[in-house]
Design an enzyme around this catalytic site. Sequence first.
Site, mmCIF file in Angstrom:
data_model
loop_
_atom_site.group_PDB
_atom_site.id
_atom_site.type_symbol
_atom_site.label_atom_id
_atom_site.label_comp_id
_atom_site.label_asym_id
_atom_site.label_seq_id
_atom_site.Cartn_x
_atom_site.Cartn_y
_atom_site.Cartn_z
ATOM 1 N N PHE A 135 24.467 1.287 2.028
ATOM 2 C CA PHE A 135 23.876 1.938 0.618
ATOM 3 C C PHE A 135 23.024 2.855 1.747
ATOM 4 C CE2 PHE A 135 23.420 -0.903 -3.556
ATOM 5 C CZ PHE A 135 24.678 -1.683 -3.017
ATOM 6 N N ILE A 137 20.182 5.229 -0.232
ATOM 7 C CA ILE A 137 19.763 5.743 -0.915
ATOM 8 C C ILE A 137 18.334 6.558 -0.105
ATOM 9 C CG2 ILE A 137 18.397 5.347 -3.397
ATOM 10 C CD1 ILE A 137 21.349 4.168 -3.356
ATOM 11 N N TYR A 140 17.509 7.723 3.252
ATOM 12 C CA TYR A 140 18.153 7.126 4.241
ATOM 13 C C TYR A 140 20.013 7.443 4.593
ATOM 14 C CZ TYR A 140 15.355 2.876 4.869
ATOM 15 O OH TYR A 140 14.329 1.943 5.616
ATOM 16 N N ASP A 225 23.923 -3.219 6.163
ATOM 17 C CA ASP A 225 22.686 -2.227 6.944
ATOM 18 C C ASP A 225 23.469 -0.185 6.726
ATOM 19 O OD1 ASP A 225 21.107 -3.432 5.237
ATOM 20 O OD2 ASP A 225 19.270 -3.297 7.074
ATOM 21 N N VAL A 226 22.175 0.647 5.964
ATOM 22 C CA VAL A 226 23.160 1.998 6.608
ATOM 23 C C VAL A 226 22.387 2.731 8.223
ATOM 24 C CG1 VAL A 226 21.807 3.402 6.155
ATOM 25 C CG2 VAL A 226 23.942 3.958 6.161
ATOM 26 N N ASP A 227 21.689 1.509 8.321
ATOM 27 C CA ASP A 227 20.293 2.367 9.542
ATOM 28 C C ASP A 227 20.707 1.581 10.948
ATOM 29 O OD1 ASP A 227 19.282 0.120 8.544
ATOM 30 O OD2 ASP A 227 17.349 -0.001 8.919
ATOM 31 N N HIS A 247 20.468 -14.003 12.484
ATOM 32 C CA HIS A 247 19.242 -13.009 12.902
ATOM 33 C C HIS A 247 18.372 -13.312 14.430
ATOM 34 C CE1 HIS A 247 16.187 -10.738 12.857
ATOM 35 N NE2 HIS A 247 15.938 -10.139 11.842
ATOM 36 N N GLU A 317 17.135 -10.795 1.140
ATOM 37 C CA GLU A 317 17.595 -11.366 2.388
ATOM 38 C C GLU A 317 16.973 -13.169 2.753
ATOM 39 O OE1 GLU A 317 17.245 -10.571 7.147
ATOM 40 O OE2 GLU A 317 15.305 -11.728 6.979
HETATM 41 N N1 UDP Z 1 18.287 1.545 1.869
HETATM 42 C C1 UDP Z 1 18.522 2.927 1.235
HETATM 43 N N2 UDP Z 1 16.882 3.361 0.932
HETATM 44 C C2 UDP Z 1 15.595 3.302 0.981
HETATM 45 C C3 UDP Z 1 15.843 1.967 1.290
HETATM 46 C C4 UDP Z 1 16.722 0.909 1.931
HETATM 47 O O1 UDP Z 1 19.400 2.937 1.385
HETATM 48 O O2 UDP Z 1 14.933 3.473 -0.092
HETATM 49 C C5 UDP Z 1 19.525 0.371 2.059
HETATM 50 C C6 UDP Z 1 19.126 0.795 3.096
HETATM 51 O O3 UDP Z 1 20.891 1.054 3.087
HETATM 52 C C7 UDP Z 1 18.668 -0.249 4.048
HETATM 53 C C8 UDP Z 1 18.851 -0.915 2.971
HETATM 54 O O4 UDP Z 1 18.811 -0.727 2.286
HETATM 55 O O5 UDP Z 1 19.471 -0.542 5.304
HETATM 56 C C9 UDP Z 1 17.443 -2.230 3.596
HETATM 57 O O6 UDP Z 1 16.813 -1.427 4.118
HETATM 58 P P1 UDP Z 1 15.986 -1.444 5.931
HETATM 59 O O7 UDP Z 1 17.027 -1.121 6.066
HETATM 60 O O8 UDP Z 1 14.708 -0.414 5.317
HETATM 61 O O9 UDP Z 1 15.732 -2.783 6.139
HETATM 62 P P2 UDP Z 1 14.492 -3.848 7.001
HETATM 63 O O10 UDP Z 1 16.254 -3.196 8.150
HETATM 64 O O11 UDP Z 1 14.242 -3.690 7.446
HETATM 65 O O12 UDP Z 1 15.340 -5.124 6.942
HETATM 66 MN MN MN Z 2 18.094 -1.874 8.103
#
Ligand code: UDP
Ligand code: MN
Length: 376
Positions: A135, A137, A140, A225-227, A247, A317
């Site tokens: 995702f 969005i 991101y 996740d995308v990050d 984790h 989660e």
């Molecule tokens: N995400 C997105 N846009 C946003 C928030 C979240 O696309 O504004 C998606 C994205 O893929 C991201 C995932 O939801 O990697 C989970 O959010 P995040 O990475 O912030 O969560 P964390 O790594 O802190 O669990």
């Molecule tokens: Mn993430």
Amino acid sequence: MAEPMWTLTKKLKCYLLLHVSFLLLVTLALAFFGYHFLNLKSQKLETVLFEPSMVVRELDNQQVVNLSRGKLDNQQVVKLSRLLNFQPNLLLPCRHDVLVLTPWLAPIIWEGTFDIDILNEQFLLQNTTIGLTVFAIKKYIIFLRLFLESAEKNFMVGHRVNYYIFTDQPDLVPRLTLQKHRQMVVLQVRNYSRWQDVSMHRMEMISNFSTQRFLHEVDYLVCVDVDMKFNDHVGVEILSSLFGTLHPGFFGFSRNSFSYEHRPHSQAYIPKNRGDFYYTGAFFGGSVREVYRLTKACHQAMTVDEANGIEAVWHDESHLNKYLLYHKPTKVLSPEYYWSFHMLPYMSEEQLFIWRTILKKTRFITILKNHQKLRN
Ligand code: UDP
Ligand code: MN
């Protein structure tokens, strides 16, 4: 007219001789064909026994392997030649330092526990197609280029891959040239103002698209996740009916200190004395059928929570952890598959020592130190 007696006897002798010869010929012919038929049969059996072949079994609830699908390029027939040579040593455990099997006999995937050549051949024989859902969005979207470029280098190389990009901004999706047998599918979806809602609604969207598309297009789904960045090999060793990823922040901790949802009125509730592992919400997957069940169940649980005015402590989660406690995964990925170098400053010397000795690879890593700027 009556014939003389000697002529009759002669005729009878001749007839008998012919008859016996004919019977002899038939017996010979039967013996000849019988021998060849039996020989052919035993040859066939030998070929089946000693030819390199796929172990006949149902792999991860999929339909029984159709061997004609064992062609990827139409010319390249894959054979499991290595299976003949590979000899695991029963007196030599692959790892001494970590758990490699859960109590319900699911493998825990660490470097050194698998032979990727054998696995590649097995999954190529099945012509496996893997769907990677991600995702991007709102802000991101900026992660997508590095994510995809790193996936092209390290994710399921040599296999069929469909990238499913869920986004609210299709025009901003980078158009990359992909390797052979890989394609990108952009799925336009709505956004939500709260980042928690964006994260949680991934379960709903994955379950919806599972029945609409994924079931017909891929064998397995990997949801991440995308990050993040694929920093090293991530391949078919992860594939199984249902898998979750440990984790790294809770590795070796007692279950009392896992950040499960402990409030009984949430659907994600797990009592203090329950729990196997703490799984990350950033990496799970399985067969399309199992991922559909998981995402549907988590989405329904979140809908009930919303109606009851409660949101689980770690959102999707928390629900994932509840689901995987009561539906045991068939494979568990070690923290090699979800690693964060940003955690290091918060770790004790002891924890750092453990990680330095047991972590041989960091395959999928976080690239963001602080989410706050992006979320707001
Ligand atoms: N995400 C997105 N846009 C946003 C928030 C979240 O696309 O504004 C998606 C994205 O893929 C991201 C995932 O939801 O990697 C989970 O959010 P995040 O990475 O912030 O969560 P964390 O790594 O802190 O669990
Ligand atoms: Mn993430």
